[in-house]
Design a protein around this motif. Structure first.
Motif, PDB file in Angstrom:
ATOM      1  N   UNK A 130       7.705  12.085   5.085  1.00  0.00           N
ATOM      2  CA  UNK A 130       7.766  10.886   5.751  1.00  0.00           C
ATOM      3  C   UNK A 130       6.641  10.930   6.782  1.00  0.00           C
ATOM      4  N   UNK A 131       6.701  11.959   7.441  1.00  0.00           N
ATOM      5  CA  UNK A 131       5.653  12.068   8.630  1.00  0.00           C
ATOM      6  C   UNK A 131       3.916  12.069   8.291  1.00  0.00           C
ATOM      7  N   UNK A 132       4.017  12.784   6.887  1.00  0.00           N
ATOM      8  CA  UNK A 132       2.629  12.924   6.374  1.00  0.00           C
ATOM      9  C   UNK A 132       2.172  11.430   5.987  1.00  0.00           C
ATOM     10  N   UNK A 133       3.298  10.811   5.475  1.00  0.00           N
ATOM     11  CA  UNK A 133       2.892   9.343   4.923  1.00  0.00           C
ATOM     12  C   UNK A 133       2.404   8.688   6.269  1.00  0.00           C
ATOM     13  N   UNK A 134       3.179   8.703   7.273  1.00  0.00           N
ATOM     14  CA  UNK A 134       2.840   7.874   8.665  1.00  0.00           C
ATOM     15  C   UNK A 134       1.533   8.020   8.942  1.00  0.00           C
ATOM     16  N   UNK A 135       1.037   9.589   8.969  1.00  0.00           N
ATOM     17  CA  UNK A 135      -0.018   9.889   9.345  1.00  0.00           C
ATOM     18  C   UNK A 135      -1.284   9.292   8.628  1.00  0.00           C
ATOM     19  N   UNK A 136      -0.976   9.380   7.192  1.00  0.00           N
ATOM     20  CA  UNK A 136      -1.840   8.675   5.930  1.00  0.00           C
ATOM     21  C   UNK A 136      -1.981   7.188   6.408  1.00  0.00           C
ATOM     22  N   UNK A 137      -1.015   6.716   6.687  1.00  0.00           N
ATOM     23  CA  UNK A 137      -0.931   5.072   6.940  1.00  0.00           C
ATOM     24  C   UNK A 137      -1.899   4.741   8.362  1.00  0.00           C
ATOM     25  N   UNK A 138      -1.458   5.516   9.394  1.00  0.00           N
ATOM     26  CA  UNK A 138      -2.433   5.353  10.654  1.00  0.00           C
ATOM     27  C   UNK A 138      -3.719   5.567  10.596  1.00  0.00           C
ATOM     28  N   UNK A 139      -4.250   6.562   9.637  1.00  0.00           N
ATOM     29  CA  UNK A 139      -5.514   6.737   9.409  1.00  0.00           C
ATOM     30  C   UNK A 139      -6.280   5.551   8.447  1.00  0.00           C
ATOM     31  N   UNK A 140      -5.451   5.066   7.763  1.00  0.00           N
ATOM     32  CA  UNK A 140      -5.971   3.981   6.820  1.00  0.00           C
ATOM     33  C   UNK A 140      -6.079   2.904   7.887  1.00  0.00           C
ATOM     34  N   UNK A 141      -5.299   2.507   8.600  1.00  0.00           N
ATOM     35  CA  UNK A 141      -5.397   1.469   9.756  1.00  0.00           C
ATOM     36  C   UNK A 141      -6.601   1.649  10.614  1.00  0.00           C
ATOM     37  N   UNK A 142      -6.644   2.926  11.115  1.00  0.00           N
ATOM     38  CA  UNK A 142      -7.759   3.203  12.356  1.00  0.00           C
ATOM     39  C   UNK A 142      -9.028   3.094  11.592  1.00  0.00           C
ATOM     40  N   UNK A 143      -9.164   3.558  10.313  1.00  0.00           N
ATOM     41  CA  UNK A 143     -10.442   3.479   9.853  1.00  0.00           C
ATOM     42  C   UNK A 143     -10.798   2.257   9.087  1.00  0.00           C
ATOM     43  N   UNK A 144      -9.925   1.304   8.790  1.00  0.00           N
ATOM     44  CA  UNK A 144      -9.962  -0.085   8.162  1.00  0.00           C
ATOM     45  C   UNK A 144     -10.409   0.327   6.815  1.00  0.00           C
ATOM     46  N   UNK A 145      -9.792   1.519   6.184  1.00  0.00           N
ATOM     47  CA  UNK A 145      -9.995   1.879   4.783  1.00  0.00           C
ATOM     48  C   UNK A 145      -9.338   0.703   3.860  1.00  0.00           C
TER      49      UNK A 145
END
Length: 71
Positions: free
Chosen positions: A13-28
């Motif tokens: 769960x935590x890794x998925x949250x980090x992936x999601x956060x990076x996606x949002x921050x980088x506008x991927x």
């Protein structure tokens, strides 16, 4: 056309949250884009490390600290 291979990941769960956060921050546009960028960066850092170089960070005051990636 570039050949692709589908990869399925199981993340905590935590890794998925980090992936999601990076996606949002980088506008991927996708998780795949985040993963490709992460792999490029990781590969580059390893190549530089293998060449004897070190990664350093500079804080706002100008102080430089070596960032130990591979301890």
């Amino acid at each position: 056309m570039t050949k692709t291979t589908r990869v399925q990941l199981e993340l905590a769960e935590r890794s998925y949250e980090r992936l999601n956060l990076l996606k949002d921050k980088t506008e991927a546009t996708s998780y795949a884009e985040v993963m490709k960028n992460a792999l490029r960066l990781y590969e580059s850092i390893i190549a530089q490390h293998d060449a004897g170089k070190r990664l350093c960070l500079r804080n706002p005051d100008g102080q430089i600290t070596e960032y130990e990636v591979f301890c």
